[in-house]
Scaffold this motif. Structure first.
Motif, mmCIF file in Angstrom:
data_model
loop_
_atom_site.group_PDB
_atom_site.id
_atom_site.type_symbol
_atom_site.label_atom_id
_atom_site.label_comp_id
_atom_site.label_asym_id
_atom_site.label_seq_id
_atom_site.Cartn_x
_atom_site.Cartn_y
_atom_site.Cartn_z
ATOM 1 N N THR A 35 -61.513 -31.474 -55.517
ATOM 2 C CA THR A 35 -61.505 -32.955 -54.803
ATOM 3 C C THR A 35 -60.372 -32.898 -53.907
ATOM 4 O O THR A 35 -60.056 -33.431 -52.937
ATOM 5 N N LEU A 36 -59.085 -31.998 -54.358
ATOM 6 C CA LEU A 36 -58.099 -31.884 -53.681
ATOM 7 C C LEU A 36 -58.315 -31.191 -52.274
ATOM 8 O O LEU A 36 -57.693 -31.247 -51.469
ATOM 9 N N TYR A 37 -59.321 -30.187 -52.675
ATOM 10 C CA TYR A 37 -59.592 -29.247 -51.416
ATOM 11 C C TYR A 37 -60.369 -30.246 -50.359
ATOM 12 O O TYR A 37 -59.905 -30.043 -48.999
ATOM 13 N N GLU A 38 -61.080 -31.178 -50.656
ATOM 14 C CA GLU A 38 -61.748 -32.138 -49.876
ATOM 15 C C GLU A 38 -60.755 -32.925 -48.981
ATOM 16 O O GLU A 38 -60.382 -33.200 -47.914
ATOM 17 N N GLN A 39 -59.715 -33.314 -49.782
ATOM 18 C CA GLN A 39 -58.487 -34.158 -49.409
ATOM 19 C C GLN A 39 -57.728 -33.406 -48.412
ATOM 20 O O GLN A 39 -57.251 -33.900 -47.287
#
Length: 240
Positions: free
Chosen positions: A117-121
């Motif tokens: 999720t953080l990678y997407e953010q």
């Protein structure tokens, strides 16, 4: 008419013309200088917003790094527990280690979901920062060009102001210091107008009536007379 007084009045009228022109130039310069400041404020605000976006991206990147390290730690625990499983001798020890491995796997899965999720953010934040950085550079170039144009526009006014200041100082030297101080004080009170003509018993500075006897004194020109309403120094010109 007292010739000395007439000469002083003429000098004051000349000074007033200079003062009024200087006021107009100052207002013009101040207006464009304010525009220049507004451009700078606009650029600074955009830069602050860009810095905030960069800081947010750095925070996400740091969170990703921290999670990746934690995932590695948990994964190492799983590997170690699996190695230990092969060496245990009791079923109790085996079950404890098995639960430990299971818990660590669940923890690892949770961490991996979070880091994805953080990678997407992070990816979205990077796109936003790059876009904002490009917009900032364009805006900076635009602002600098407009500020340079403003500087060019005001150059003539500033040079003229400098010339007028020199004239003002030169002419002012011919006046009595007390009279010059009086002129400046009145000019400051009346937007640069310190002397006014009397016409038809009216002060042409404030357009208020001047008492008849005072008008006569102004016409005689034997003493410096001030308007009782606006304090401007009054003078008379014979009207044909």
């Amino acid at each position: 008419m007292n010739q000395t007084l007439k000469k002083q009045i003429d000098t004051l009228v000349q000074l007033q013309k200079i003062e009024l022109e200087m006021n107009q130039l100052r207002q013009a310069v101040e207006k464009v200088e304010n525009e220049k400041k507004e451009l700078a404020v606009r650029l600074t605000a955009f830069e602050s917003a860009l810095d905030a976006e960069k800081q947010a991206l750095e925070q996400i990147q740091q969170q990703c790094t921290d999670l990746e390290k934690e995932i590695q730690v948990v994964n190492d625990r799983i590997i170690k527990s699996n190695e230990t499983l092969r060496m245990v001798k009791t079923n109790k020890e085996y079950q404890v280690l098995l639960r430990e491995v299971d818990d660590n796997k669940k923890r690892k899965n949770s961490l991996e979901d979070h880091v994805l999720t953080l990678y997407e953010q992070r990816e979205a934040a990077e796109v936003q920062v790059n876009e904002s950085q490009s917009q900032f550079l364009q805006l900076k170039e635009q602002v600098q060009a407009e500020q340079a144009k403003i500087d060019e526009q005001t150059l003539g006014d500033k040079e003229r102001l400098s010339e007028l200041e020199e004239q003002q100082q030169f002419i002012g030297k011919s006046l009595d210091p007390a009279l010059l101080t009086r002129f400046r004080r009145i000019a400051k009170m009346n937007q640069g107008q310190a002397v006014a003509r009397v016409s038809n018993e009216t002060c042409m500075g404030c357009f208020m009536n001047v008492p008849p006897q005072l008008c006569i004194e102004v016409q005689r020109g034997n003493q410096m007379i001030s308007c009782p309403q606006c304090s401007r120094i009054l003078y008379h010109i014979d009207e044909q």
